[in-house]
Design an enzyme around this catalytic site. Structure first.
Site, PDB file in Angstrom:
ATOM      1  N   GLU A  36       0.958  -1.100  -0.068  1.00 41.28           N
ATOM      2  CA  GLU A  36       0.050   0.036  -0.048  1.00 41.28           C
ATOM      3  C   GLU A  36       1.034   1.158   0.102  1.00 41.28           C
ATOM      4  O   GLU A  36       1.631   1.351   0.751  1.00 41.28           O
ATOM      5  CB  GLU A  36      -0.972   0.051   1.147  1.00 41.28           C
ATOM      6  CG  GLU A  36      -1.386   1.265   1.798  1.00 41.28           C
ATOM      7  CD  GLU A  36      -2.394   1.983   0.640  1.00 41.28           C
ATOM      8  OE1 GLU A  36      -3.246   1.349   0.035  1.00 41.28           O
ATOM      9  OE2 GLU A  36      -2.242   3.138   0.338  1.00 41.28           O
ATOM     10  N   GLN A  37       0.497   2.298  -0.852  1.00 45.34           N
ATOM     11  CA  GLN A  37       1.191   3.394  -0.987  1.00 45.34           C
ATOM     12  C   GLN A  37       1.397   4.422   0.267  1.00 45.34           C
ATOM     13  O   GLN A  37       2.255   4.894   0.620  1.00 45.34           O
ATOM     14  CB  GLN A  37       0.737   4.068  -2.178  1.00 45.34           C
ATOM     15  CG  GLN A  37      -0.370   4.852  -2.156  1.00 45.34           C
ATOM     16  CD  GLN A  37      -0.920   5.636  -3.286  1.00 45.34           C
ATOM     17  OE1 GLN A  37      -0.162   5.960  -4.372  1.00 45.34           O
ATOM     18  NE2 GLN A  37      -2.017   6.362  -3.291  1.00 45.34           N
ATOM     19  N   ARG A 110     -17.259   4.088   6.305  1.00 44.63           N
ATOM     20  CA  ARG A 110     -15.993   3.546   5.713  1.00 44.63           C
ATOM     21  C   ARG A 110     -14.867   3.141   6.565  1.00 44.63           C
ATOM     22  O   ARG A 110     -14.262   2.348   6.353  1.00 44.63           O
ATOM     23  CB  ARG A 110     -15.475   4.475   4.933  1.00 44.63           C
ATOM     24  CG  ARG A 110     -16.542   4.465   3.302  1.00 44.63           C
ATOM     25  CD  ARG A 110     -16.056   5.669   2.541  1.00 44.63           C
ATOM     26  NE  ARG A 110     -16.998   5.600   1.498  1.00 44.63           N
ATOM     27  CZ  ARG A 110     -16.640   4.976  -0.011  1.00 44.63           C
ATOM     28  NH1 ARG A 110     -15.356   4.546   0.093  1.00 44.63           N
ATOM     29  NH2 ARG A 110     -17.610   5.023  -0.767  1.00 44.63           N
ATOM     30  N   TYR A 216     -28.613   7.837   5.323  1.00 40.74           N
ATOM     31  CA  TYR A 216     -28.682   6.691   6.120  1.00 40.74           C
ATOM     32  C   TYR A 216     -27.864   6.539   7.345  1.00 40.74           C
ATOM     33  O   TYR A 216     -26.876   7.613   7.401  1.00 40.74           O
ATOM     34  CB  TYR A 216     -28.443   5.261   5.318  1.00 40.74           C
ATOM     35  CG  TYR A 216     -27.069   5.370   4.599  1.00 40.74           C
ATOM     36  CD1 TYR A 216     -26.016   4.901   5.155  1.00 40.74           C
ATOM     37  CD2 TYR A 216     -27.012   5.564   3.184  1.00 40.74           C
ATOM     38  CE1 TYR A 216     -24.779   4.753   4.530  1.00 40.74           C
ATOM     39  CE2 TYR A 216     -25.883   5.592   2.589  1.00 40.74           C
ATOM     40  CZ  TYR A 216     -24.852   5.141   3.200  1.00 40.74           C
ATOM     41  OH  TYR A 216     -23.671   5.145   2.368  1.00 40.74           O
ATOM     42  N   ASP A 294     -12.003  -0.791  -8.331  1.00 40.16           N
ATOM     43  CA  ASP A 294     -11.982   0.493  -9.033  1.00 40.16           C
ATOM     44  C   ASP A 294     -10.776   0.453  -9.960  1.00 40.16           C
ATOM     45  O   ASP A 294     -10.927   1.376 -11.032  1.00 40.16           O
ATOM     46  CB  ASP A 294     -11.897   1.888  -8.134  1.00 40.16           C
ATOM     47  CG  ASP A 294     -13.314   2.014  -7.720  1.00 40.16           C
ATOM     48  OD1 ASP A 294     -14.179   1.437  -7.908  1.00 40.16           O
ATOM     49  OD2 ASP A 294     -13.397   2.971  -6.971  1.00 40.16           O
TER      50      ASP A 294
HETATM   51  C1  LIG Z   1     -19.922   8.933  -3.339  1.00 41.72           C
HETATM   52  C2  LIG Z   1     -19.516   7.675  -3.326  1.00 41.72           C
HETATM   53  C3  LIG Z   1     -20.635   6.726  -2.925  1.00 41.72           C
HETATM   54  C4  LIG Z   1     -20.299   5.146  -2.838  1.00 41.72           C
HETATM   55  N1  LIG Z   1     -21.106   4.610  -2.398  1.00 41.72           N
HETATM   56  C5  LIG Z   1     -20.936   3.228  -2.382  1.00 41.72           C
HETATM   57  C6  LIG Z   1     -21.673   2.431  -1.611  1.00 41.72           C
HETATM   58  O1  LIG Z   1     -22.534   2.491  -0.863  1.00 41.72           O
HETATM   59  N2  LIG Z   1     -21.307   0.892  -1.861  1.00 41.72           N
HETATM   60  C7  LIG Z   1     -20.565   0.383  -2.638  1.00 41.72           C
HETATM   61  O2  LIG Z   1     -20.343  -0.925  -2.829  1.00 41.72           O
HETATM   62  N3  LIG Z   1     -19.646   1.278  -3.347  1.00 41.72           N
HETATM   63  C8  LIG Z   1     -19.733   2.733  -3.227  1.00 41.72           C
HETATM   64  N4  LIG Z   1     -18.888   3.744  -3.645  1.00 41.72           N
HETATM   65  C9  LIG Z   1     -17.666   2.927  -4.400  1.00 41.72           C
HETATM   66  C10 LIG Z   1     -16.649   2.382  -3.516  1.00 41.72           C
HETATM   67  O3  LIG Z   1     -16.235   3.702  -2.654  1.00 41.72           O
HETATM   68  C11 LIG Z   1     -15.495   2.238  -4.594  1.00 41.72           C
HETATM   69  O4  LIG Z   1     -15.840   1.238  -5.464  1.00 41.72           O
HETATM   70  C12 LIG Z   1     -14.515   1.350  -3.608  1.00 41.72           C
HETATM   71  O5  LIG Z   1     -13.975   2.093  -2.561  1.00 41.72           O
HETATM   72  C13 LIG Z   1     -13.039   0.968  -4.532  1.00 41.72           C
HETATM   73  O6  LIG Z   1     -12.414   0.131  -3.528  1.00 41.72           O
HETATM   74  P1  LIG Z   1     -10.863  -0.074  -4.206  1.00 41.72           P
HETATM   75  O7  LIG Z   1     -10.163  -1.018  -3.256  1.00 41.72           O
HETATM   76  O8  LIG Z   1     -10.958  -0.636  -5.652  1.00 41.72           O
HETATM   77  O9  LIG Z   1     -10.050   1.223  -4.596  1.00 41.72           O
HETATM   78  P2  LIG Z   1      -9.576   2.380  -3.422  1.00 41.72           P
HETATM   79  O10 LIG Z   1     -10.697   2.369  -2.166  1.00 41.72           O
HETATM   80  O11 LIG Z   1      -9.412   3.592  -4.366  1.00 41.72           O
HETATM   81  O12 LIG Z   1      -8.180   1.714  -3.044  1.00 41.72           O
HETATM   82  C14 LIG Z   1      -7.136   1.774  -3.668  1.00 41.72           C
HETATM   83  C15 LIG Z   1      -5.890   1.833  -2.574  1.00 41.72           C
HETATM   84  O13 LIG Z   1      -4.727   1.465  -3.497  1.00 41.72           O
HETATM   85  C16 LIG Z   1      -3.562   2.543  -2.959  1.00 41.72           C
HETATM   86  N5  LIG Z   1      -2.757   2.757  -4.136  1.00 41.72           N
HETATM   87  C17 LIG Z   1      -3.100   3.661  -5.115  1.00 41.72           C
HETATM   88  N6  LIG Z   1      -2.077   3.746  -6.088  1.00 41.72           N
HETATM   89  C18 LIG Z   1      -1.140   2.971  -5.600  1.00 41.72           C
HETATM   90  C19 LIG Z   1       0.314   2.472  -6.022  1.00 41.72           C
HETATM   91  N7  LIG Z   1       0.630   3.008  -7.171  1.00 41.72           N
HETATM   92  N8  LIG Z   1       0.836   1.593  -5.226  1.00 41.72           N
HETATM   93  C20 LIG Z   1       0.327   1.226  -3.968  1.00 41.72           C
HETATM   94  N9  LIG Z   1      -0.808   1.506  -3.517  1.00 41.72           N
HETATM   95  C21 LIG Z   1      -1.488   2.198  -4.384  1.00 41.72           C
HETATM   96  C22 LIG Z   1      -4.532   3.711  -2.495  1.00 41.72           C
HETATM   97  O14 LIG Z   1      -3.849   4.351  -1.521  1.00 41.72           O
HETATM   98  C23 LIG Z   1      -5.701   3.059  -1.746  1.00 41.72           C
HETATM   99  O15 LIG Z   1      -5.446   2.617  -0.478  1.00 41.72           O
HETATM  100  C24 LIG Z   1     -19.254   4.915  -3.630  1.00 41.72           C
HETATM  101  C25 LIG Z   1     -18.251   5.734  -4.233  1.00 41.72           C
HETATM  102  C26 LIG Z   1     -18.380   7.085  -4.206  1.00 41.72           C
HETATM  103  C27 LIG Z   1     -17.658   8.204  -4.626  1.00 41.72           C
END
Ligand SMILES: Cc1cc2nc3c(=O)[nH]c(=O)nc-3n(C[C@H](O)[C@H](O)[C@H](O)COP(=O)(O)OP(=O)(O)OC[C@H]3O[C@@H](n4cnc5c(N)ncnc54)[C@H](O)[C@@H]3O)c2cc1C
Length: 398
Positions: A36-37, A110, A216, A294
Site C-alpha cells: 500500500e502506498q 467507511r 442513512y 475500481d
Molecule cells: C460518493 C460515493 C459513494 C459510494 N457509495 C458506495 C456504496 O454505497 N456501496 C459500494 O459498494 N460502493 C460505493 N462507492 C464505490 C466505492 O467507494 C469504491 O468502488 C471502492 O471504495 C473501491 O475500492 P478499491 O479498493 O477498488 O479502491 P480504493 O478504495 O481507491 O483503494 C485503492 C488503494 O490503493 C492504494 N494505491 C493507489 N495507487 C497505488 C500504488 N501505485 N501503489 C500502491 N498502492 C496504491 C490507495 O492508497 C488505496 O489505498 C461509492 C463511491 C463514491 C464516490
C-alpha cells in the site's frame, strides 16, 4: 510441484477491494502480501452501503463481532419524490433480505469497514509506503518494483490500486478516468441533532430534477451520512478531500422537502467528491498480473455496488487460483476475468442509467418512471435477486 499454500500473491493497494481480496486469498491458503502506498490504511469520512452479495463474503473473511460492531442494518429502502416526499418505492431490506439471500444488508462508516478488514489481516503481511512503479512478467514469476526501490517477486500480482490505478496504466497504457457530469457533497451529522425528525433506520433516496439525495445511519447509529449528488458541466480537480460550502448545498436543494434541507443544515462540514467512472475494459489480465475493484471497473455510485463488486472480485479470484493451482496462474487469471467482467460491466452500465433515472426533470418521462416504480420497483426482492443472490466464490455455480 508447488502446493496452493506456496502460491505467492502480491496485492497492490490496501483499500476495501485490496484488503477483502487479500483476506479471501489468505483463506484459500495462499501466501499473500499487501503493498500500500500510504503510511496507513485510510478511507474517507463517509458511509458505504453493502448488499448481501458482498456481506456474505465479508462474513467469511472477518469475524462477525468485528464486522458487525458498528454496522447498521437498515429495515428498508425508501425512494421518494424530491419536493413533497411522496413514496415512489418502499422495498424491504432487513430481515426480509436476509431471509431471501442468507446475508444482511449493511450500512457502514467507511473507516469502520476498513478497520474491520485490516484487523482480520495479519499485520506482518502488510507493507506500507510501497507505491507501485513497475511490473515485470518474467514468465515463471512476476516482479513488482516500488518507488522506494524495493523489488518483490510473486506467482500472481493483483492491481487493487483504485480508479487512478498505476497497475492498469502499466498493463494497458494510459487512459484518463471520465468525469461523469456529477459532483457529490458528502456529510456526517451527529444523529442526536436530527432526533426531532424521527428518522427511521432505512436507506433513503430522494429523486429530483438534475440531482438526488441519499441518507442513512452509520457508525452504530451515532451518525447520519448523506450524499448530495448534483449535475455539473465541468470539474477540474480529482480530490476526495476538497471542502464544500454548506450554503452551496442548501442553495442547490432550495425547494426540496424539509427533511432533506434539515439534514443538510445540521452538518458541520461538507466535502466535495467529483464523480468519475471508466469505460468498461475488454480485458483485466495480462500474463501473471490482473486488476480488481475500481482499478478495472470504476462506476458511478448509483447502484451502491462499487465496493461490493470489488469484494466479489476478490472471492472469485481466490476461487480461480485455488481451482487451477500454481501451475496455471495466467489461465486462472483469465478465468477470473471471464467470470467477473460481464457482471461488473453490467453494474457500470446500470449505474450510468440510474443517473438519468434518478435525475429526470418533472414531466412525462418522470411520470412513467414513477408509475413503473409503483408497479414493479427495481428494489423488490424479486427484482434485485440477480444481484443479491450471487455467491462470487461459487465458481462452479455458473
Ligand atoms: C460518493 C460515493 C459513494 C459510494 N457509495 C458506495 C456504496 O454505497 N456501496 C459500494 O459498494 N460502493 C460505493 N462507492 C464505490 C466505492 O467507494 C469504491 O468502488 C471502492 O471504495 C473501491 O475500492 P478499491 O479498493 O477498488 O479502491 P480504493 O478504495 O481507491 O483503494 C485503492 C488503494 O490503493 C492504494 N494505491 C493507489 N495507487 C497505488 C500504488 N501505485 N501503489 C500502491 N498502492 C496504491 C490507495 O492508497 C488505496 O489505498 C461509492 C463511491 C463514491 C464516490
Amino acid at each position: 510441484m508447488l502446493t496452493t499454500r506456496e502460491m505467492k500473491v502480491a496485492v497492490i493497494g490496501g483499500g476495501i477491494g485490496g484488503l477483502a481480496a487479500a483476506l479471501s486469498l489468505l483463506r484459500a491458503g495462499m501466501d499473500v502480501e499487501i503493498f500500500e502506498q500510504g503510511a496507513a490504511f485510510t478511507e474517507a469520512g463517509a458511509g458505504i452501503q453493502i448488499g448481501p452479495n458482498a456481506s456474505r463474503i465479508l462474513h467469511r473473511i472477518v469475524p462477525a463481532p468485528v464486522l458487525t460492531a458498528r454496522a447498521v442494518r437498515p429495515a428498508a429502502v425508501h425512494q421518494r419524490r424530491w419536493d413533497d416526499g411522496r413514496t415512489l418505492q418502499l422495498a424491504p431490506l432487513g430481515e426480509a433480505v436476509e431471509a431471501a439471500f442468507g446475508a444482511p444488508y449493511y450500512h457502514f462508516h467507511r473507516g469502520d469497514l476498513l478497520q474491520a478488514l485490516a484487523a482480520a489481516f495479519p499485520a506482518e503481511r502488510v507493507h506500507l509506503r510501497h507505491r507501485l512503479a513497475a511490473i515485470r512478467d518474467l514468465g515463471d514469476r512476476v516482479e513488482a518494483e516500488f518507488e522506494n526501490g524495493a523489488v518483490i517477486a510473486a506467482d500472481a500480482l493483483v492491481g487493487a490500486d483504485g480508479i487512478h490505478s498505476t497497475a492498469r496504466r502499466l498493463l494497458f497504457g494510459p487512459e484518463k478516468p471520465h468525469f461523469t457530469g456529477c459532483i457529490a457533497y458528502r456529510g456526517l451529522v451527529p444523529a442526536a441533532r436530527l432526533a426531532p425528525l424521527g428518522l427511521e433506520v432505512i436507506s433513503n433516496n430522494w429523486m429530483g430534477p438534475g440531482q438526488h439525495f441519499v441518507h442513512y445511519f452509520v457508525a452504530g447509529g451515532d451518525l447520519v451520512n448523506f450524499v448530495a449528488v448534483i449535475e455539473r458541466d465541468s470539474w477540474t480537480r480529482e480530490s476526495w478531500t476538497d471542502r464544500g460550502e454548506k450554503a452551496d448545498v442548501l442553495e442547490a436543494y432550495a425547494g426540496w422537502h424539509p427533511q432533506v434541507r434539515t439534514i443538510i443544515d445540521a452538518v458541520d462540514e461538507t466535502f466535495i467528491w467529483a464523480l468519475f467512472d471508466r469505460a468498461p475494459l475488454s480485458r483485466w489480465s495480462v500474463g501473471r498480473a490482473t486488476l480488481l475493484g475500481d482499478a478495472c471497473h470504476a462506476m458511478l455510485p448509483f447502484m451502491a455496488q462499487g465496493a461490493g463488486q470489488a469484494i466479489e472480485d476478490g472471492a472469485t479470484l481466490a476461487a480461480c487460483l485455488q481451482r487451477l493451482g500454481p501451475g496455471a496462474v495466467p489461465e486462472a487469471l483469465r478465468l477470473y476475468e471471464q467470470l467477473r467482467l460481464p457482471r461488473a460491466t453490467r453494474l457500470q452500465e446500470l449505474s450510468r442509467l440510474n443517473k438519468l433515472r434518478f435525475h429526470l426533470p418533472d414531466g412525462p418521462a418522470q411520470q412513467r418512471r414513477d408509475a413503473e416504480l409503483a408497479v414493479r420497483g427495481d428494489r423488490s426482492i424479486e427484482a434485485i435477486a440477480w444481484l443479491y443472490a450471487h455467491d462470487a466464490a461459487a465458481i462452479d455455480a455458473g
